[in-house]
Design an enzyme around this catalytic site. Structure first.
Site, short mmCIF file in Angstrom:
data_model
loop_
_atom_site.label_atom_id
_atom_site.label_comp_id
_atom_site.label_asym_id
_atom_site.label_seq_id
_atom_site.Cartn_x
_atom_site.Cartn_y
_atom_site.Cartn_z
N SER A 1 2.57 -26.90 20.36
CA SER A 1 2.47 -25.44 19.48
C SER A 1 2.91 -25.56 18.26
O SER A 1 4.05 -26.17 17.95
CB SER A 1 3.13 -24.54 20.25
OG SER A 1 2.94 -23.20 19.52
N THR B 1 -4.89 -24.11 17.06
CA THR B 1 -5.66 -22.85 16.68
C THR B 1 -6.51 -22.90 15.67
O THR B 1 -7.67 -22.36 15.39
CB THR B 1 -4.86 -21.73 16.91
OG1 THR B 1 -4.00 -21.62 18.07
CG2 THR B 1 -5.58 -20.22 16.86
N SER C 1 1.13 -22.43 25.27
CA SER C 1 0.15 -21.95 26.17
C SER C 1 0.29 -22.70 27.67
O SER C 1 0.60 -23.66 27.77
CB SER C 1 -1.23 -22.51 25.59
OG SER C 1 -1.53 -21.97 24.46
#
Length: 1498
Positions: free
Chosen positions: A158, A163, A213
C-alpha cells in the site's frame, strides 16, 4: 546472483552496506578470499570475494530503460539503475516485459495526457520509453489480434501506487475501447467510484500499513467483438475472513466496524452500538483510531459512495444492520450447561446481545441460540443433533460471524457490478488484478500464512511467465536452451497445500479432533517436515515454524492457527484454509486462462515524499515482488545479452584485427569470443548471449587491454616530458655559456678602449703645445702690422674731414633757395582748393536731401510688405480650414502678391530715376553757379558742415542697406511660405486619398458582412423549405425553387429579376411560361456541352485555368447566379467530384485546386447576397456621399447599361472591374460547396504528401545506428555508404517535395496555397521528428543529432531553392527539432546555465521538453555528459511549479491538420485575373450557343 570472477586490484565493485543496502568502491588489495575496498564514502571495508559484485563503470548516467540490457544483471546493478532513473523522474523501467513503477509522490501530468496516449497507441512494446500505457496497449493488441483474454497483475504494498496505476490502465483501455458509461460516466470512473465502499468493507490496518487491502480484486474490462468496451465487473478473491473474529495488537479489524461505532448518535442508538472497546471483536487490539482519519467523516463519505454506486437507503441500512449484528454476535458468551458437553448463554448481558443480533438479522432468537450451542450432524441413517461445550459454541459463533461477513462482502460486490453494468455476451476481456503483497512481520499468524501462500502461487505463475518469455527470446534468436533449468518454487507449494501431508491438510486434520492443540499441531509438523529443506524449526520455540519462501524466511506462530481455521457453519466440517485454497485455485484458473502482463509497483520511501529513494526499503519490495526472483531466472540462462553492434562497440578493442577486416558483425563477434577462449556462450540472429560471469571476464580482459594502452600512452608521455626537460637544460647551458663569453668580451673591450683613450690624450696634448707656440709668433706679427696701418689711416681721415665740411656749406645754401620758391607755390594752391571744395559741398548737400526722401519711401514699402506677409499667414491658416476652396484662394493670393511685388518694384525704379534726375539737376546747378572765394575761416566752417553732411549721408546709406536686407528677408519668407503651402496641399491630397481608400474598404467590409448575413438568412429559409412539411417545387432532378423574401424590400432597380423577365414583356405574364420553357431547353443543351467540356483537361491559357474561366463566363452570361431554379451548379459540383475520385492522382488534384481557387476568387468578387443593401442603411448613405461612393452607386443604379453589357456579350476583364450580382440561394450554395471542395482538395494533397514522407521520417530518425556500427568497425567505405544511405532518406523526402512543387507549379496552383501546404508539411516533419526524439532514448544521442542536423540542412537547401514565394515560412516550422538537435550537438553542456539554455540555445522549447532531452541525452561519440545536476534540479523545481500552477503541459507536440486559410485569405493573396483573353476550347468554339465566348475573346 552468480559469484563474481575476475575481481582484480583497481576493479570497481559493489558490496553490501547495512545502511545503503549496497555501496560502490574500488578494490585496493586482495588477500586470498578477502577483498579490501575503498568505498565512495571514504571508508575501507574488508569483505569476502563471494559477496562482492562487479560494477559497470560505463553504464549510462541516466540508467537503461530495460534492465535486461544491464551489463551485470545483479541486485546492486538493478538498484543503481532504478535510483538513477528515479532521480531523473523516470518512474517506469522494464525488466524484459515486466514493468516496474516507482511512486513519484508528485503530479506528473505530462506523462498521462492524450498526447501520450496517442504516441503509445499501436507502438511496438519497447519501442518507446517504458510506460504503463505500453503494457495496456500490448494487452489490448494481443486481445484483438489473438482473440484471447489478457490480464494485468498489479502488485505492491500500500502506498506504492497500485490504485493510481490501475486507474491509468483503465483510462488507457477506455481511450482505446471508447465506451462511455452510464449517465456520462466512463467505466474507469464507475470502477473507481466503488473503491471507497470496497475499502470500507475489505481494508484494515496492519502492522505496516493503515489501509491494507485484505482481499484480492480482479477488475474485468469486457470488450465486444469490435474491440469496444461493452461492460465491466469486479471479482473479489481470498477475503481474509479470520480477521473478523481474531486480530493481533496493534492491528485493527475491518474499517466498517469502527465507522459504524462513530456514526451519528441516532444511527448508533438504532443499532445499540457504543464505544469500540466494548466489543470483543474490536477490543482484542489496543488500536481503535487511525492518525489523521476521522471515522465519523469516513462513515458519511462511505454512505455517499454507496449512493453513487446505486445502493439504496434501505439496502444501506440493511448492510449496517448486518455489521452491527456481527459486533453484537461477538459479545455473546457461553457457560457450561447442566448436561455434559453442553453450554448455555452466560448472563443477561450476553442474552441482550443475542436478542439484538436476532433483531438485527431479523430471525428468531431461540433458533439463533440453538444454532450456536448445538451442532447438527447428517448421517445416511439419521440426523444427529448434539450439544456443544462453551469452547465449541464460541467456535460456532465465530464461524457464523465470518460467514455472514463474507456473504455480505460478496453481496456488496455483486451490487457494485450491477451498477457498473456487465456484458454477459462478452467473449474477451482484460483483467486488472490488485492483490495484497508478500507479508513478513515480527509476529506472523494464520493471515500472513494465507497471504504468503497466495503470493507463492502468484510467484510460480510469474516465474513460469518469465521463463516462458526467456524461452521465446531464445527461440526467436535460434539458440540452444534445452539444458537451462527452470527455477521453480513448487516444493514450497507442496509443503503448504499437498494432499495428504501438506500444512493445510495437517491443520484441517487437527481442527477435526477436539483434543488437538496448537502444540500438538506444531509437533505434528516438526515430525512430518523434519527433512524438508523449505521447513525450519526454530530453536527456542515449541509452537513456531519457519518456511523458506521465495522472498525470504518467514516465521509463523502456530498459537492461533486452529482457532482461525475452524468454520462450523453447516452440518459439514469446513475450514478457512481449505476454502482459501479453493478460491486461490479459482483465481489461478482465471489467470491461466488469460495472457498475463506484470506491473510491480514500488514505494520509494515510507515518508511518502518525492525525491527520496530508500535503498533498503526498495530492495525488500523487489524481493517480495519477485523481481529479483525473475533476475535469478535470467541468471540461470544468459543474463547478459548484447546486440552485435553493442558488443563490437564495447569489446572491439580486444581484437582490432577483426575490426580492420571486412567481416560480418556476427562473424566478428564469434572471432572475438573465440580469441578470448570463452565457453558456453551462444550467438543468436541479432544478439550475443553470455553466461553469468563471462561479461566480467570480458571486461577484465578489456580493462587489461585498455591498461596496456594506457601504459603505452604513459610511456610516450614520459618520454616527451623527459625530452622536453633535456631540451630546456641544454638551452639553459647554451645561454649560460653565451653570457660568460659576453663578460670576457666586455673586459677585453674595456682594455682596448683604455689604450685608445691614452693615445688620444697624448695626441691632443702635443697638438696643444705646438699651437700655443704658433699663436705667440702670429700675435707678434699682427701687432707690428697694425701699427703701420694705423698711421696711414689717420692721414686719410684728416683729408676726408676737410672735404665733408665744404659739401655741407654748399648744401645749406641750395636748400634755402629751394624753400623760398616752395612757399610761394603752396599759397597759390590753397586758394584754388578752397574754391573747389565749396562747390563740392553744395552738391553733396543736395544729394543728402534727396536720399532722405528715398528712405521714407522704403520704410513705407517695408510696412506694406510686412502687412502683406501677415495677411498671407492668416490666409494660409484659413485655407487649411477650407480645403474645398484651397486652389482658388491660393491662385488669387499669389496673383495679388505678384501684383504688389510688381508695384513695389515699379515704385523703387521710379524713386531711383528721381534720385538720378535730382543728382543731374544738382550737378548742373553747381556747374552754373558763380565761383565764391572767401577767407580762410569761412573755408574751415564749410568743411565742418560738409563733414557732418557726409556722416549723415553715410548713416542714410546704412539705413537704406538695412531696409533692402529686410525687404529681401520678407521675399525669402514669402517664398518659404509658398513652399510650405505646397507641402500642406500635398499632404491634404494624400489625406483625401487615404480617406477615400478607407471609405472604400469600409464599404467592401459592409457588403461582405451583409452578404454573409443574407446567405445565412437564405440558408435558414432553405432549411425551412426542406422540412418534412415542405413540398417539392420542381420535378426536375437536382433542381429546387426557393421562394425568397428580401429584407426591407431592398431590391435594387430590378437587378435580381430572372433573365426571362428581362426579355419578355412585363405586362403579359400569361405569355411568360412558353418562352421560359424553350429557353430552358436550349440552356439544358448548353449546360450538357459545358459539363462535357470541363470534364476534360482543358489546360491553361497564359497561366489562367481555362475550365474555371469558362464556367464563370457561361454562368455570368446565362445569369445563373440570379435565378432561383437551376441545375447547372449541381452538375458542375458532380463533375468536380467525379474528377477527384482518385485521391492518389496529384496531377488531377493540383489541376482542380487551381480551377476551384480561381473560380472561387471570381465568385467572391462577383456574388452578393440579395437584401444586403438594406442591412446597414446608415453606413451605406455615409459612404455613398463620397466621390467613389457616388460613382459606385451610379454604376449600381444603371440597370440598362448593365443589362446591355451582358446581352451584348461584353464584360470587363479584370476582377476589380467585375460587376457585383445579386445572388440567389443556388448560387450561394454553389459558392459554399466550391469552398468545401477547395478545402477537401487541399487536404487530400497535403495528406498524400504526409503519407509519402511518413515512412521516410521513421527511417531518418532511426538510421544513425547503422552508420555508427560502421564507424565502430573502422571501415571508411562502410561509413561512407552508411552516410550516403542516411542522406538518401532525406534526399527522398526532398525528392517528394520537389515532385509536389513541380506538379503544383505545372498546374499554376496559387502560391498562397502552395506555401500553406509546405508550411503544414514542415510542421508535420517537426512534430514527428521531435516526438520521436523525446520518446526514444537511442535517438537522443550526439551522433544522431549530427545526422539529423545534416538532414535538416537538406531541407533548408530545398527551401532556398524553392524560394520564399512557394516555401514561405516553412523553414521556421522546424524550430523545435532544430533547437533540440542544436542542443544535442553543442559541446561543453555541463558549463551551460539554465538561463543560457532557455533564452539563447532553446528559447522555443518548454521546461518539460528540455528536461526530457537533458535526462535522455547520451554521447555515443565522445562520451561527454549532459547538463549539470544543478541545471537538472532547477528544471525539476520549475516543472513542479508548473504542474502545481497549471493544467497538464505535455512535452509532446501535436500535429495540426486543420485548413489554415479562408476564402477571404485566398481573395486577398491572389493577383488580379484578366479573363477576357482566355481562348475557349475547340469543342465549343464553333457552337452557336457559345458565340459570346468568341466575342469576348476578341
Amino acid at each position: 546472483m552468480a559469484a563474481p570472477v575476475n575481481i582484480i586490484v583497481g576493479s570497481h565493485v559493489w558490496l553490501e552496506d547495512p545502511v545503503l543496502a549496497w555501496i560502490d568502491g574500488e578494490v585496493i588489495r586482495i588477500n586470498g578470499q578477502e577483498v579490501h575496498v575503498h568505498t565512495t564514502n571514504g571508508k575501507t571495508v574488508v569483505a569476502n570475494i563471494s559477496k562482492v559484485f562487479p560494477k559497470d563503470t560505463e553504464a549510462p548516467p541516466g540508467g537503461v530503460d530495460d534492465m535486461t540490457k544491464l551489463s551485470y544483471l545483479h541486485e546492486p546493478g538493478v538498484l543503481q539503475n532504478l535510483a538513477a532513473r528515479y532521480d531523473l523522474n523516470e518512474i517506469y523501467t522494464y525488466t524484459g516485459n515486466i514493468l516496474i513503477a516507482i511512486n513519484p509522490f508528485q503530479r506528473l501530468p505530462h506523462l498521462y495526457d492524450t498526447h501520450m496516449m496517442e504516441q503509445y497507441k499501436g507502438a511496438a512494446f519497447g519501442e518507446l520509453s517504458p510506460h504503463v500505457f505500453a503494457v495496456a496497449d500490448v494487452a489490448y493488441r494481443a486481445m484483438i489480434n489473438e482473440g484471447k483474454s489478457n490480464s494485468i497483475l498489479v502488485s505492491g504494498e500500500s502506498g506504492a501506487g497500485k490504485t493510481e496505476t490501475t486507474k491509468m490502465l483503465m483510462r488507457y483501455l477506455a481511450y482505446l475501447g471508447g465506451r462511455s458509461g452510464v449517465e456520462g460516466r466512463t467505466v474507469e470512473q464507475q470502477v473507481l467510484e466503488s473503491n471507497p465502499v470496497l475499502e470500507a468493507f475489505g481494508n484494515a490496518k496492519t502492522v505496516r500499513n493503515n489501509n491494507s487491502s485484505r482481499f484480492g480484486k480482479f477488475v474485468e474490462i469486457q470488450f465486444d467483438k469490435n474491440g469496444r468496451i461493452s461492460g465491466a465487473a469486479i471479482r473479489t478473491y481470498l477475503l481474509e475472513r479470520s480477521r473478523v473474529c481474531q486480530i493481533s495488537d496493534p492491528e485493527r479489524n475491518y474499517h466498517c466496524f469502527y465507522l459504524l461505532c462513530s456514526a451519528p448518535p441516532e444511527d448508533r442508538e438504532k443499532y445499540k452500538l457504543g464505544n469500540p472497546k466494548s466489543f470483543h471483536y474490536l477490543n482484542q487490539s489496543t488500536c481503535y483510531k487511525l492518525d489523521g482519519v476521522d471515522d465519523a467523516e469516513e462513515y458519511l463519505a462511505t454512505r455517499r459512495a454507496m449512493d453513487i454506486v446505486g445502493i439504496s437507503e434501505e439496502e444501506q441500512d440493511a448492510i449496517f444492520m448486518v455489521v452491527a449484528a456481527i459486533l453484537h454476535l461477538g459479545n455473546i458468551e457461553f457457560a457450561k450447561g447442566e448436561e455434559i458437553d453442553s453450554s448455555v448463554i452466560k448472563d443477561e448481558k450476553s442474552r441482550f446481545h443475542l436478542n439484538m443480533t436476532a433483531e438485527l438479522l431479523k430471525c428468531d432468537a431461540k433458533n439463533l441460540e440453538d444454532a450456536l450451542i448445538q451442532r447438527v450432524m447428517v448421517t445416511p441413517e439419521e440426523v444427529i443433533t448434539r450439544t456443544l461445550d462453551p469452547g465449541a459454541a464460541l467456535g460456532s459463533r465465530d464461524a457464523l460471524a465470518k460467514t455472514i461477513y463474507s456473504r455480505l462482502f460478496d453481496w456488496i460486490v455483486e451490487k457494485i457490478n450491477i451498477s457498473i453494468g456487465q456484458d454477459p455476451n462478452s467473449k474477451s476481456l482484460i483483467g486488472v488484478l490488485d492483490i495484497y503483497g508478500f507479508e513478513s512481520f515480527k509476529h506472523n499468524s494464520f493471515e500472513q500464512f494465507c497471504i504468503n501462500f497466495t503470493n507463492e502461487k502468484l510467484q510460480q505463475h510469474f516465474n513460469q511467465h518469465v521463463f516462458k518469455m526467456e524461452q521465446e527470446e531464445y527461440t526467436k534468436e535460434q539458440i540452444n536452451w534445452s539444458y537451462i533449468e527452470f527455477v521453480d518454487n513448487q516444493d514450497v507449494l507442496d509443503l503448504i497445500e499437498k494432499k495428504p501431508g501438506g500444512i493445510i491438510a495437517l491443520l484441517d486434520e487437527a481442527c477435526m479432533f477436539p483434543k488437538s492443540t496448537h502444540e500438538t499441531f506444531a509437533q505434528k509438523m516438526y515430525q512430518t517436515f523434519a527433512k524438508n529443506k523449505r521447513f525450519v524449526k526454530p530453536k527456542l520455540s515449541r509452537t513456531s515454524f519457519t518456511i523458506v519462501h521465495y522472498a525470504g524466511e518467514v516465521t509463523y506462530l502456530a498459537d492461533m492457527f486452529l482457532d482461525k481455521n475452524k468454520d462450523y457453519v453447516s452440518s459439514k466440517f469446513s475450514s478457512i484454509g481449505s476454502r482459501f485454497k479453493l478460491q486461490l485455485q479459482s483465481l489461478m484458473e482465471t489467470l491461466n486462462s488469460t495472457e498475463p502482463h506484470y506491473i510491480r509497483c514500488v514505494k520509494p520511501n515510507n515518508a511518502l515524499k518525492p525525491a527520496i529513494f530508500e535503498n533498503l526499503n526498495i530492495i525488500h519490495q523487489l524481493r517480495c515482488g519477485g523481481v529479483l526472483e525473475a533476475i535469478r531466472i535470467s541468471c540461470a540462462g544468459y543474463p547478459t545479452r548484447r546486440t552485435f553492434y553493442e558488443f563490437l562497440l564495447r569489446f572491439g578493442v580486444l581484437a582490432p584485427e577483426v575490426l580492420d577486416g571486412n567481416h560480418d558483425d556476427k562473424v566478428a563477434c564469434q572471432m572475438i569470443l573465440d580469441k578470448m577462449g570463452l565457453k558456453g556462450y551462444q550467438i543468436g540472429k541479432t544478439k550475443v548471449f553470455l553466461r553469468a560471469g563471462q561479461m566480467a571476464e570480458l571486461d577484465a580482459r578489456r580493462a587489461e587491454v585498455l591498461g596496456n594502452a594506457a601504459k603505452i600512452i604513459q610511456r610516450q608521455t614520459r618520454t616527451y616530458i623527459a625530452r622536453k626537460e633535456f631540451i630546456s637544460l641544454r638551452k639553459a647551458a647554451i645561454q649560460l655559456q653565451s653570457c660568460w663569453r659576453g663578460i670576457l668580451a666586455c673586459k677585453l673591450y674595456e682594455q682596448l678602449r683604455q689604450q685608445a683613450a691614452a693615445v688620444k690624450i697624448q695626441k691632443n696634448f702635443r697638438r696643444y703645445i705646438d699651437r700655443k707656440s704658433y699663436l705667440a709668433v702670429r700675435l707678434s706679427a699682427i701687432t707690428l702690422q697694425s701699427g703701420l696701418r694705423a698711421m696711414t689711416a689717420r692721414d686719410e681721415f684728416r683729408y676726408r674731414k676737410q672735404s665733408k665740411a665744404a659739401v655741407i656749406i654748399q648744401a645749406h645754401m641750395r636748400c634755402h633757395r629751394a624753400y623760398s620758391y616752395y612757399k610761394s607755390l603752396q599759397k597759390a594752391a590753397i586758394v584754388s582748393q578752397c574754391g573747389w571744395r565749396q562747390r563740392v559741398a553744395r552738391r553733396e548737400l543736395r544729394m543728402l536731401k534727396m536720399a532722405a526722401r528715398e528712405t521714407g519711401a522704403l520704410k513705407e514699402a517695408k510696412d506694406k510688405l510686412e502687412k502683406r506677409v501677415e495677411e498671407l499667414t492668416w490666409r494660409l491658416q484659413f485655407e487649411k480650414r477650407l480645403r474645398t476652396d484651397l486652389e482658388e484662394t491660393k491662385a488669387q493670393e499669389i496673383a495679388k502678391l505678384q501684383d504688389a511685388l510688381h508695384a513695389m518694384q515699379i515704385q523703387v525704379e521710379e524713386a531711383n530715376s528721381q534720385v538720378i534726375k535730382e543728382r543731374e539737376a544738382a550737378r548742373k546747378a553747381i556747374e552754373e553757379a558763380p565761383p565764391v572765394i572767401k577767407e580762410t575761416p569761412v573755408v574751415i566752417q564749410d568743411t565742418a558742415k560738409v563733414d557732418s553732411l557726409t556722416a549723415e549721408v553715410e548713416s542714410l546709406k546704412a539705413l537704406l542697406l538695412s531696409e533692402r536686407q529686410a525687404a529681401e528677408e520678407a521675399k525669402k519668407a514669402h517664398t518659404d511660405a509658398e513652399v510650405r503651402n505646397a507641402e500642406q496641399a500635398k499632404k491634404l491630397e494624400d489625406a483625401e486619398r487615404k480617406v477615400d481608400q478607407l471609405q472604400d474598404s469600409m464599404q467592401r467590409l459592409e457588403e461582405k458582412l451583409s452578404n454573409t448575413e443574407s446567405e445565412n438568412q437564405v440558408l435558414r429559409q432553405q432549411a425551412l423549405t426542406m422540412s418534412p412539411t415542405g413540398k417539392a417545387l420542381s420535378a426536375r432532378p437536382k433542381t429546387m425553387i426557393i421562394q425568397r423574401t428580401p429584407e426591407n424590400g431592398s431590391v435594387l432597380n430590378g437587378e435580381t429579376k430572372d433573365m426571362t423577365l428581362a426579355i419578355s414583356n412585363p405586362r403579359e405574364p400569361e405569355s411568360e411560361e412558353k418562352p421560359q420553357k424553350s429557353l430552358n431547353e436550349k440552356q439544358q443543351d448548353n449546360q450538357d456541352m459545358l459539363i462535357k467540356c470541363i470534364s476534360q483537361d482543358l489546360g491553361f491559357s497564359g497561366g489562367k485555368p481555362i475550365a474555371a474561366c469558362l464556367i464563370y463566363k457561361c454562368l455570368l452570361h446565362w445569369r445563373s447566379f440570379e435565378v432561383e431554379r437551376t441545375s447547372v451548379f449541381d452538375r458542375i459540383i458532380q463533375a468536380i467530384a467525379s474528377a477527384i475520385e482518385v485521391p492518389d492522382n496529384n496531377d488531377v488534384l493540383a489541376y482542380w485546386l487551381c480551377n476551384t481557387s480561381t473560380l472561387l476568387l471570381l465568385l467572391q468578387h462577383t456574388l452578393k447576397a440579395s437584401g444586403a443593401a438594406s442591412l446597414t442603411p446608415q453606413r451605406r448613405r455615409s459612404t455613398s456621399a463620397s466621390l467613389f461612393g457616388r460613382m459606385s452607386q451610379g454604376l449600381r443604379a444603371s440597370p440598362q447599361s448593365a443589362g446591355l453589357s451582358f446581352l451584348n456579350g461584353r464584360v470587363l476583364g479584370r476582377v476589380d472591374d467585375l460587376r457585383q450580382v445579386e445572388a440567389k440561394y443556388p448560387a450561394l450554395l454553389f459558392k459554399q460547396q466550391l469552398t468545401a471542395f477547395l478545402e477537401k482538395i487541399y487536404g487530400m494533397i497535403r495528406d498524400n504528401l504526409k503519407k509519402e514522407i511518413s515512412p521516410l521520417l521513421g527511417l531518418c530518425i532511426q538510421a544513425p545506428r547503422t552508420s555508427r556500427a560502421s564507424l565502430v568497425k573502422g571501415r571508411s567505405q562502410g561509413n561512407a555508404v552508411a552516410q550516403q544511405a542516411l542522406i538518401a532518406h532525406w534526399q527522398s523526402i526532398v525528392k517528394s517535395l520537389n515532385s509536389y512543387l513541380k506538379i503544383m507549379k505545372a498546374n499554376y496552383a496559387p502560391p498562397f496555397l502552395v506555401r500553406k501546404v509546405f508550411t503544414q508539411i514542415f510542421s508535420f516533419i517537426n512534430v514527428q521528428l521531435f516526438n520521436s526524439l523525446l520518446l526514444r532514448r537511442e535517438c537522443c544521442s550526439f551522433s544522431n543529432g549530427e545526422y539529423v542536423k545534416s538532414g535538416l540542412a537538406e531541407l533548408e537547401q530545398w527551401c532556398c531553392h524553392a524560394t520564399e514565394e512557394f516555401a514561405g515560412s516553412a523553414w521556421d516550422e522546424l524550430k523545435h527539432i532544430r533547437q533540440a538537435v542544436g542542443f544535442l550537438v553543442i559541446h561543453q553542456k555541463p558549463k551551460k546555465t539554465l538561463n543560457e539554455i532557455t533564452n539563447e540555445l532553446c528559447p522555443v522549447l518548454s521546461i518539460q521538453q528540455l528536461y526530457r532531452i537533458s535526462t535522455m541525452y547520451w554521447d555515443d561519440k565522445y562520451g561527454t555528459h549532459s547538463v549539470s545536476s544543478e541545471v537538472i534540479s532547477n528544471m525539476r523545481v520549475m516543472m513542479t511549479e508548473d504542474s502545481n500552477n497549471a493544467v497538464s503541459s505535455s512535452f509532446l507536440l501535436d500535429d495540426d491538420s486543420s485548413i489554415p486559410f479562408s476564402v477571404d485569405d485566398i481573395s486577398k493573396s491572389m493577383q488580379q485575373i484578366d479573363i477576357s483573353d482566355v481562348e475557349p476550347p475547340s469543342l465549343i468554339r464553333e457552337n452557336s450557343g457559345f458565340v459570346f465566348l468568341n466575342q469576348r475573346s476578341e
